[in-house]
Design a protein around this motif. Structure first.
Motif, PDB file in Angstrom:
ATOM      1  N   SER A  16       0.834  -1.202   0.000  1.00 47.10           N
ATOM      2  CA  SER A  16       0.000   0.000   0.000  1.00 47.10           C
ATOM      3  C   SER A  16       0.869   1.252   0.000  1.00 47.10           C
ATOM      4  N   ILE A  18       3.148   4.424  -0.177  1.00 45.57           N
ATOM      5  CA  ILE A  18       4.360   4.809  -0.914  1.00 45.57           C
ATOM      6  C   ILE A  18       5.007   3.587  -1.571  1.00 45.57           C
ATOM      7  N   ASP A  37       6.013  -7.647   1.478  1.00 46.29           N
ATOM      8  CA  ASP A  37       5.168  -7.024   2.498  1.00 46.29           C
ATOM      9  C   ASP A  37       4.729  -8.106   3.478  1.00 46.29           C
ATOM     10  N   GLN A  57       7.147 -10.957   3.527  1.00 47.90           N
ATOM     11  CA  GLN A  57       8.341 -10.718   4.345  1.00 47.90           C
ATOM     12  C   GLN A  57       7.986  -9.851   5.536  1.00 47.90           C
ATOM     13  N   ASP A  58       8.519 -10.217   6.692  1.00 50.48           N
ATOM     14  CA  ASP A  58       8.577  -9.302   7.832  1.00 50.48           C
ATOM     15  C   ASP A  58       9.999  -8.743   7.816  1.00 50.48           C
ATOM     16  N   VAL A  59      10.157  -7.456   7.575  1.00 57.81           N
ATOM     17  CA  VAL A  59      11.505  -6.890   7.426  1.00 57.81           C
ATOM     18  C   VAL A  59      12.326  -6.976   8.712  1.00 57.81           C
ATOM     19  N   ASN A  85      11.300   0.591   2.492  1.00 60.15           N
ATOM     20  CA  ASN A  85      10.124   1.460   2.667  1.00 60.15           C
ATOM     21  C   ASN A  85       9.185   0.992   3.764  1.00 60.15           C
ATOM     22  N   SER A 139      12.836   7.693   5.439  1.00 62.95           N
ATOM     23  CA  SER A 139      12.768   8.274   6.783  1.00 62.95           C
ATOM     24  C   SER A 139      11.444   9.017   6.899  1.00 62.95           C
ATOM     25  N   TYR A 153       8.411   5.998  16.860  1.00 64.19           N
ATOM     26  CA  TYR A 153       8.426   6.247  15.409  1.00 64.19           C
ATOM     27  C   TYR A 153       9.438   7.337  15.077  1.00 64.19           C
ATOM     28  N   LYS A 157      12.921   6.869  12.863  1.00 61.94           N
ATOM     29  CA  LYS A 157      13.135   7.550  11.582  1.00 61.94           C
ATOM     30  C   LYS A 157      14.381   8.437  11.614  1.00 61.94           C
ATOM     31  N   GLY A 186       7.104  14.141   3.950  1.00 64.49           N
ATOM     32  CA  GLY A 186       6.216  14.769   4.913  1.00 64.49           C
ATOM     33  C   GLY A 186       4.909  14.003   4.920  1.00 64.49           C
ATOM     34  N   THR A 188       1.847  12.213   4.008  1.00 61.18           N
ATOM     35  CA  THR A 188       1.493  11.593   2.735  1.00 61.18           C
ATOM     36  C   THR A 188       0.206  10.807   2.915  1.00 61.18           C
ATOM     37  N   THR A 190      -1.660   8.052   2.975  1.00 60.02           N
ATOM     38  CA  THR A 190      -1.534   6.589   2.944  1.00 60.02           C
ATOM     39  C   THR A 190      -2.160   5.978   4.204  1.00 60.02           C
TER      40      THR A 190
HETATM   41  N1  NAD Z   1       2.362   8.502   5.100  1.00 63.98           N
HETATM   42  C1  NAD Z   1       3.130   9.416   5.666  1.00 63.98           C
HETATM   43  O1  NAD Z   1       2.667  10.512   6.031  1.00 63.98           O
HETATM   44  C2  NAD Z   1       4.596   9.147   5.828  1.00 63.98           C
HETATM   45  C3  NAD Z   1       5.420  10.230   6.150  1.00 63.98           C
HETATM   46  C4  NAD Z   1       6.782  10.008   6.319  1.00 63.98           C
HETATM   47  C5  NAD Z   1       7.303   8.736   6.156  1.00 63.98           C
HETATM   48  N2  NAD Z   1       6.479   7.705   5.845  1.00 63.98           N
HETATM   49  C6  NAD Z   1       7.095   6.382   5.694  1.00 63.98           C
HETATM   50  O2  NAD Z   1       6.811   5.865   4.412  1.00 63.98           O
HETATM   51  C7  NAD Z   1       6.897   4.433   4.481  1.00 63.98           C
HETATM   52  C8  NAD Z   1       5.686   3.832   3.797  1.00 63.98           C
HETATM   53  O3  NAD Z   1       4.550   4.095   4.594  1.00 63.98           O
HETATM   54  P1  NAD Z   1       3.141   4.494   3.965  1.00 63.98           P
HETATM   55  O4  NAD Z   1       2.907   5.896   4.316  1.00 63.98           O
HETATM   56  O5  NAD Z   1       3.090   4.102   2.545  1.00 63.98           O
HETATM   57  O6  NAD Z   1       2.175   3.595   4.876  1.00 63.98           O
HETATM   58  P2  NAD Z   1       1.282   2.315   4.566  1.00 63.98           P
HETATM   59  O7  NAD Z   1       0.775   1.889   5.885  1.00 63.98           O
HETATM   60  O8  NAD Z   1       0.319   2.621   3.481  1.00 63.98           O
HETATM   61  O9  NAD Z   1       2.318   1.249   4.015  1.00 63.98           O
HETATM   62  C9  NAD Z   1       3.256   0.601   4.838  1.00 63.98           C
HETATM   63  C10 NAD Z   1       3.395  -0.832   4.341  1.00 63.98           C
HETATM   64  O10 NAD Z   1       4.420  -1.462   5.134  1.00 63.98           O
HETATM   65  C11 NAD Z   1       3.964  -2.771   5.444  1.00 63.98           C
HETATM   66  N3  NAD Z   1       4.632  -3.244   6.650  1.00 63.98           N
HETATM   67  C12 NAD Z   1       4.454  -2.819   7.916  1.00 63.98           C
HETATM   68  N4  NAD Z   1       5.232  -3.520   8.744  1.00 63.98           N
HETATM   69  C13 NAD Z   1       5.948  -4.381   7.970  1.00 63.98           C
HETATM   70  C14 NAD Z   1       6.951  -5.359   8.231  1.00 63.98           C
HETATM   71  N5  NAD Z   1       7.360  -5.613   9.490  1.00 63.98           N
HETATM   72  N6  NAD Z   1       7.479  -6.050   7.201  1.00 63.98           N
HETATM   73  C15 NAD Z   1       7.033  -5.823   5.948  1.00 63.98           C
HETATM   74  N7  NAD Z   1       6.093  -4.934   5.639  1.00 63.98           N
HETATM   75  C16 NAD Z   1       5.571  -4.219   6.637  1.00 63.98           C
HETATM   76  C17 NAD Z   1       2.458  -2.630   5.636  1.00 63.98           C
HETATM   77  O11 NAD Z   1       1.804  -3.867   5.510  1.00 63.98           O
HETATM   78  C18 NAD Z   1       2.108  -1.648   4.529  1.00 63.98           C
HETATM   79  O12 NAD Z   1       1.787  -2.298   3.319  1.00 63.98           O
HETATM   80  C19 NAD Z   1       7.029   4.068   5.943  1.00 63.98           C
HETATM   81  O13 NAD Z   1       8.375   3.794   6.246  1.00 63.98           O
HETATM   82  C20 NAD Z   1       6.579   5.331   6.657  1.00 63.98           C
HETATM   83  O14 NAD Z   1       7.128   5.445   7.929  1.00 63.98           O
HETATM   84  C21 NAD Z   1       5.147   7.882   5.664  1.00 63.98           C
END
Ligand code: NAD
Length: 255
Positions: A16, A18, A37, A57-59, A85, A139, A153, A157, A186, A188, A190
């Motif tokens: 999902s 980003i 994921d 995968q669990d990262v 990511n 980050s 969190y 980051k 910033g 986003t 999601t």
């Molecule tokens: N959305 C924002 O505002 C924002 C801002 C700054 C940074 N980020 C970063 O961007 C990245 C992507 O997040 P997003 O906003 O797309 O959120 P999201 O929740 O839409 O996507 C995150 C994805 O990571 C997967 N995930 C979570 N834990 C996991 C694990 N242990 N192993 C594998 N997959 C795992 C989830 O299943 C999900 O599909 C993240 O690192 C988040 O911290 C997001």
């Protein structure tokens, strides 16, 4: 558009947000992509739709990283791009956080990123034509302006930024053409923000208002920056932070 043809990529957290936008973008730019994921159903569906490979995968699982990188090399014959990511929130302040919540967010966001960087070394160094590659770690602006509502969190980051610079400079000193850069999104639009909104109502509107554009980023905007960093457009760019924040960190807090 950056030309990624002939390149092989791993993108974590592809189900999902980003990550999904990044898989779409890298495939559109010509790369072969393995998405991973925790969420197998959504991850598989996205990858099937765009013609990418998928593995669950669990990262935070150290052993799984070796299997994921081996699978990419077996399938594509090389590994050029790694996008760390996958991420999660803990939504706990310093007054609320317990060891379980702290350990999990650090394990996924920070340790998971380190494990990915380490697992990629042998594959990127062994690439036909010589050591080459691009690692992009995700980050957050909370690394610079932390959330009082999520100590784990924010700390994870901030760790990702320092980790990326350490990886970048190590590779450079080894003489390998392997770069590591940080993307700093910033707010986003999601699922992760939806999850944080459940715990902290009003958070989405509040973070959107931090940008002088007064909106959330579209994940495709972040994916565009990731594709640039993954390409060969700027071989001298390593250890850099790329802000995708709609100017949020550029404005005086009084305006
Ligand atoms: N959305 C924002 O505002 C924002 C801002 C700054 C940074 N980020 C970063 O961007 C990245 C992507 O997040 P997003 O906003 O797309 O959120 P999201 O929740 O839409 O996507 C995150 C994805 O990571 C997967 N995930 C979570 N834990 C996991 C694990 N242990 N192993 C594998 N997959 C795992 C989830 O299943 C999900 O599909 C993240 O690192 C988040 O911290 C997001």
């Amino acid at each position: 558009m950056p030309d990624l043809s002939g390149k092989a990529a791993i993108v974590t957290g592809c189900a999902s947000g980003i990550g999904a936008a990044t898989v779409r973008r890298l495939v559109a730019d010509g790369a072969q992509v393995l998405g991973t994921d925790l969420n197998a159903e959504a991850g598989q569906a996205l990858c099937d739709e765009v013609g990418a490979q998928f593995l669950q995968q669990d990262v935070a699982d150290e052993a799984r990283w070796e299997e994921v990188v081996s699978a990419a090399v077996e399938t594509f014959g090389r590994l050029d791009i790694l996008v760390n990511n996958a991420g999660t929130v803990s939504s706990r302040s310093i007054g609320e956080v317990d060891m379980a919540a702290w350990s999990r967010v650090i394990a996924v966001n920070l340790t998971g990123t380190m494990l990915g960087c380490r697992a990629a070394i042998d594959a990127m160094v062994a690439n036909t034509g010589g050591a080459s590659g691009a690692i992009i770690n995700i980050s957050s602006t909370t690394a610079i302006t932390p959330l009082p509502t999520d100590v784990g969190y924010s700390a994870s980051k901030a760790g990702v930024r320092a980790l990326s610079k350490s990886v970048a400079t190590w590779y450079a000193q080894q003489g390998h053409a392997i770069r590591c850069n940080t993307v700093i999104p910033g707010a986003t639009d999601t699922g992760i923000l939806d999850a944080a909104e459940q715990v902290t109502p009003g958070l989405k509107a509040a973070v959107a208002a931090t940008s002088p554009m007064n909106r959330l980023a579209d994940p495709a905007e972040t994916a565009a920056a990731i594709a640039f960093l993954a390409s060969d457009e700027c071989p001298f760019m390593t250890g850099a932070d790329m802000l995708i924040d709609g100017g949020a960190l550029s404005i005086h807090p009084g305006f």
